[in-house]
Design a protein around this motif. Structure first.
Motif, PDB file in Angstrom:
ATOM      1  N   UNK A   1       0.815  -1.201   0.000  1.00 59.43           N
ATOM      2  CA  UNK A   1       0.000   0.000   0.000  1.00 59.43           C
ATOM      3  C   UNK A   1       0.857   1.262   0.000  1.00 59.43           C
ATOM      4  N   UNK A   2       1.921   1.264   0.790  1.00 59.41           N
ATOM      5  CA  UNK A   2       2.768   2.447   0.893  1.00 59.41           C
ATOM      6  C   UNK A   2       3.375   2.816  -0.447  1.00 59.41           C
ATOM      7  N   UNK A   3       3.807   1.842  -1.206  1.00 57.20           N
ATOM      8  CA  UNK A   3       4.386   2.097  -2.523  1.00 57.20           C
ATOM      9  C   UNK A   3       3.373   2.734  -3.455  1.00 57.20           C
ATOM     10  N   UNK A   4       2.135   2.285  -3.372  1.00 58.18           N
ATOM     11  CA  UNK A   4       1.092   2.792  -4.274  1.00 58.18           C
ATOM     12  C   UNK A   4       0.622   4.187  -3.898  1.00 58.18           C
ATOM     13  N   UNK A   5       0.894   4.613  -2.651  1.00 58.70           N
ATOM     14  CA  UNK A   5       0.286   5.838  -2.153  1.00 58.70           C
ATOM     15  C   UNK A   5       1.216   7.045  -2.094  1.00 58.70           C
ATOM     16  N   UNK A   6       2.395   6.959  -2.706  1.00 55.67           N
ATOM     17  CA  UNK A   6       3.331   8.076  -2.583  1.00 55.67           C
ATOM     18  C   UNK A   6       2.723   9.374  -3.086  1.00 55.67           C
ATOM     19  N   UNK A   7       2.092   9.344  -4.252  1.00 57.95           N
ATOM     20  CA  UNK A   7       1.482  10.561  -4.789  1.00 57.95           C
ATOM     21  C   UNK A   7       0.342  11.052  -3.901  1.00 57.95           C
ATOM     22  N   UNK A   8      -0.425  10.094  -3.361  1.00 57.77           N
ATOM     23  CA  UNK A   8      -1.531  10.455  -2.484  1.00 57.77           C
ATOM     24  C   UNK A   8      -1.016  11.120  -1.217  1.00 57.77           C
ATOM     25  N   UNK A   9       0.027  10.561  -0.621  1.00 55.38           N
ATOM     26  CA  UNK A   9       0.559  11.113   0.619  1.00 55.38           C
ATOM     27  C   UNK A   9       1.054  12.548   0.436  1.00 55.38           C
ATOM     28  N   UNK A  10       1.713  12.809  -0.686  1.00 57.71           N
ATOM     29  CA  UNK A  10       2.157  14.187  -0.944  1.00 57.71           C
ATOM     30  C   UNK A  10       0.973  15.120  -1.098  1.00 57.71           C
ATOM     31  N   UNK A  11      -0.031  14.663  -1.846  1.00 57.43           N
ATOM     32  CA  UNK A  11      -1.194  15.508  -2.101  1.00 57.43           C
ATOM     33  C   UNK A  11      -1.953  15.830  -0.818  1.00 57.43           C
ATOM     34  N   UNK A  12      -1.985  14.879   0.096  1.00 55.19           N
ATOM     35  CA  UNK A  12      -2.732  15.102   1.337  1.00 55.19           C
ATOM     36  C   UNK A  12      -2.152  16.245   2.155  1.00 55.19           C
ATOM     37  N   UNK A  13      -0.855  16.520   1.968  1.00 56.80           N
ATOM     38  CA  UNK A  13      -0.247  17.635   2.692  1.00 56.80           C
ATOM     39  C   UNK A  13      -0.865  18.971   2.293  1.00 56.80           C
ATOM     40  N   UNK A  14      -1.423  19.027   1.098  1.00 57.32           N
ATOM     41  CA  UNK A  14      -2.004  20.281   0.618  1.00 57.32           C
ATOM     42  C   UNK A  14      -3.340  20.597   1.267  1.00 57.32           C
ATOM     43  N   UNK A  15      -4.104  19.568   1.641  1.00 53.26           N
ATOM     44  CA  UNK A  15      -5.475  19.838   2.048  1.00 53.26           C
ATOM     45  C   UNK A  15      -5.645  20.065   3.547  1.00 53.26           C
ATOM     46  N   UNK A  16      -4.688  19.603   4.375  1.00 55.33           N
ATOM     47  CA  UNK A  16      -4.880  19.773   5.812  1.00 55.33           C
ATOM     48  C   UNK A  16      -4.914  21.238   6.256  1.00 55.33           C
ATOM     49  N   UNK A  17      -4.186  22.178   5.584  1.00 50.84           N
ATOM     50  CA  UNK A  17      -4.307  23.572   6.006  1.00 50.84           C
ATOM     51  C   UNK A  17      -5.655  24.202   5.674  1.00 50.84           C
ATOM     52  N   UNK A  18      -6.470  23.557   4.820  1.00 51.09           N
ATOM     53  CA  UNK A  18      -7.785  24.105   4.512  1.00 51.09           C
ATOM     54  C   UNK A  18      -8.584  24.195   5.808  1.00 51.09           C
TER      55      UNK A  18
END
Length: 243
Positions: free
Chosen positions: A171-188
């Motif tokens: 799962x971790x290998x498949x989610x690298x792009x997702x993990x980076x993207x999630x950093x953008x939405x938490x400050x919302x």
């Protein structure tokens, strides 16, 4: 109006933060790789930023060889682009990759949640409750970085509770792009608290040992990413690759 994304400090407040190598395990090359990877995944290095190898050598106190090896691994992960005669650059976010990663993540985690809900132990519930209490404390302090670490730990625990030891690695290998993207939405505004509430709903489904409720709670939680990310892509196109 959307806030500026939670990107790193390289342009505004000096160089991106790199974790010291003694915080990681493994060979020297492995530790350099982990330090750089963490800086990229947490957006200390912004999408499109240049990775200057001599600077990295100086800052981490290592020779060029382990840095070159680490960059090669990051390129294989799809986290950097190595362009001959131009340099090494952090890859921009790709909505195609993010959608694919989110699809894979949902397929794996929803199935895992259903399985775990049907067989979870009291010891496992205790570990999840402890994790959630720590999440609550960090949300009250506004500590996004600490919260993200506990968020990842919660999902890793859930996957480990399936009894399939390789699932988290896949799962971790498949989610690298997702993990980076999630950093953008938490400050919302409100997203940190909303994420905490979604985690509470997942835990409640596990406590009820209700596979269907667990499935629904996980799906709702994971699908928030694209809901929040689409307007950020429009507001900050410089962080995203062209379609």
């Amino acid at each position: 109006m959307l806030p500026a994304p939670a990107t790193g400090s390289q342009d505004q407040n000096g160089p991106a933060r790199l974790e010291p190598l003694d915080r990681f395990q493994g060979s020297l090359g492995q530790r350099v790789y982990q330090s750089l990877k963490q800086a990229i995944l947490t957006l200390e290095f912004r999408p499109g930023d240049s990775i200057r190898k001599p600077e990295i050598c100086d800052r981490l106190g290592v020779s060029r060889s382990p840095v070159a090896d680490a960059v090669a691994r990051l390129a294989a992960d799809g986290l950097v682009d190595v362009i001959p005669q131009a340099g090494t650059f952090v890859t921009r976010l790709s909505m195609t990759d993010i959608r694919e990663g989110a699809f894979i993540r949902e397929a794996i985690e929803v199935a895992a949640a259903e399985r775990v809900a049907a067989q979870i132990t009291e010891d496992q519930l205790r570990d999840l409750r402890r994790n959630l209490r720590l999440q609550e404390a960090l949300v009250s302090e506004g500590d996004r970085r600490g919260f993200m670490a506990l968020d990842a730990q919660m999902h890793e625990m859930m996957l480990s509770f399936t009894g399939f030891p390789r699932l988290a690695q896949v799962a971790q290998t498949a989610w690298l792009s997702v993990d980076r993207a999630r950093q953008l939405i938490l400050p919302v505004e409100g997203r940190l608290q909303a994420t905490l509430e979604e985690h509470r709903a997942i835990l409640a489904a596990f406590e009820a040992r209700d596979p269907q409720a667990a499935r629904q709670a996980l799906q709702h939680h994971l699908r928030q990413l694209l809901t929040y990310l689409a307007p950020l892509e429009r507001a900050h196109p410089e962080l995203f690759a062209a379609p």
